[in-house]
Design an enzyme around this catalytic site. Structure first.
Site, PDB file in Angstrom:
ATOM      1  N   CYS A 122       0.872  -1.169   0.000  1.00  0.00           N
ATOM      2  CA  CYS A 122       0.000   0.000   0.000  1.00  0.00           C
ATOM      3  C   CYS A 122       0.911   1.222   0.000  1.00  0.00           C
ATOM      4  CB  CYS A 122      -0.986   0.006   1.161  1.00  0.00           C
ATOM      5  SG  CYS A 122      -0.248   0.218   2.792  1.00  0.00           S
ATOM      6  N   CYS A 195      -4.061  -0.618  -2.397  1.00  0.00           N
ATOM      7  CA  CYS A 195      -4.583   0.716  -2.671  1.00  0.00           C
ATOM      8  C   CYS A 195      -4.319   1.054  -4.125  1.00  0.00           C
ATOM      9  CB  CYS A 195      -4.007   1.763  -1.721  1.00  0.00           C
ATOM     10  SG  CYS A 195      -2.348   2.323  -2.092  1.00  0.00           S
ATOM     11  N   CYS A 202       3.530   0.170  -8.913  1.00  0.00           N
ATOM     12  CA  CYS A 202       4.036  -1.132  -8.463  1.00  0.00           C
ATOM     13  C   CYS A 202       5.139  -1.617  -9.397  1.00  0.00           C
ATOM     14  CB  CYS A 202       2.893  -2.141  -8.432  1.00  0.00           C
ATOM     15  SG  CYS A 202       3.392  -3.764  -7.803  1.00  0.00           S
TER      16      CYS A 202
END
Length: 264
Positions: A122, A195, A202
């Site tokens: 997250c 999230c 990412c």
């Protein structure tokens, strides 16, 4: 007068009518794997956006799918499959046909999931991913080797510590936030983003692990801790549900196709 004229045949339960449609069935299968935006579903199933949106609307109206505005891009909406609701509706559909038709646990549900290395991500690694890490280890009995990190780490939120301790008996005291870069060379079986913002940044990990997105709102809204605590409770409850279904998937994979039998 025959028996058929005495009792009118009822219409099939709505879930059977909805799931029986080819495109809606495909959408449900895609959302069972990961939360998705409409643009992603359009690419995955190869149908135009307006058609995807129409059928998602049908599934939402029936309570099979939920929607939440993306925290990364307010123009996007993430859709998620409500597996608990679907399970209840399928059980009711079975009973509607015959009282003896009930959903029985499969034998594979008693099989321990295979060892799996999971990274939860997250933004701050201050709440959602830390809670997910602790819950995954506890609920899997250690079968999941869980780690967590964030793209912009922040100190662990007091409510994350409190909700884990008070409601799940897990102690996060001493846990430190970590930047996702420390895992740049690590190998994982699954990378789960929690999230929408961190999903956009990412990184790719070695071995190209499977990527799953759970679009969970940030319970740390900046308000007073006593105000946001119920949000942390909701987040923890959703994580317990989602991790439970993840464990069922891993157990299914561990069992293999030859073990798909019902408990006698």
């Amino acid at each position: 007068m025959n028996a058929h004229s005495i009792h009118a045949t009822p219409s099939p339960p709505e879930i059977l009518q909805l799931a029986g449609h080819r495109l809606r069935w495909r959408l449900m299968n895609e959302l069972a794997r990961s939360d998705r935006a409409v643009r992603e579903l359009t690419q995955l199933v190869g149908e135009p956006q307006n058609l995807i949106s129409y059928h998602l609307g049908k599934l939402r109206t029936a309570g099979l799918v939920s929607a939440r505005q993306s925290s990364a891009d307010r123009r996007d909406t993430y859709y998620a499959l409500d597996l608990a609701s679907i399970g209840g509706l399928l059980a009711a559909a079975g009973r509607a046909i015959h009282p003896g038709l009930r959903l029985n646990p499969a034998i594979r549900d008693t099989i321990k999931p295979k060892p799996t290395k999971v990274l939860f991500l997250c933004t701050g690694n201050s709440a959602r991913s830390q809670m997910a890490e602790a819950l995954a280890v506890a609920l899997s009995g250690g079968a999941i080797e869980a780690h967590s990190a964030g793209s912009h780490p922040k100190p662990l939120h007091p409510n994350a510590v409190r909700v884990m301790k008070e409601e799940h008996g897990l102690d996060l005291t001493g846990h430190q936030p970590k930047h996702q870069d420390i895992y740049a060379d690590a190998h994982f079986d699954l990378v789960i983003s929690l999230c929408d913002k961190v999903r956009e940044v990412c990184p790719h990990f070695p071995g190209r692990p499977a990527e799953i997105h759970w679009s969970l709102p940030n319970p740390a809204t900046g308000e007073a801790d006593n105000v946001t605590y119920p949000l942390f409770q909701q987040t923890a409850a959703e994580l317990v549900t989602r991790i439970g279904y993840l464990l069922a998937t891993l157990a299914d994979e561990a069992a293999g196709p030859s073990d798909d039998k019902e408990v006698p």
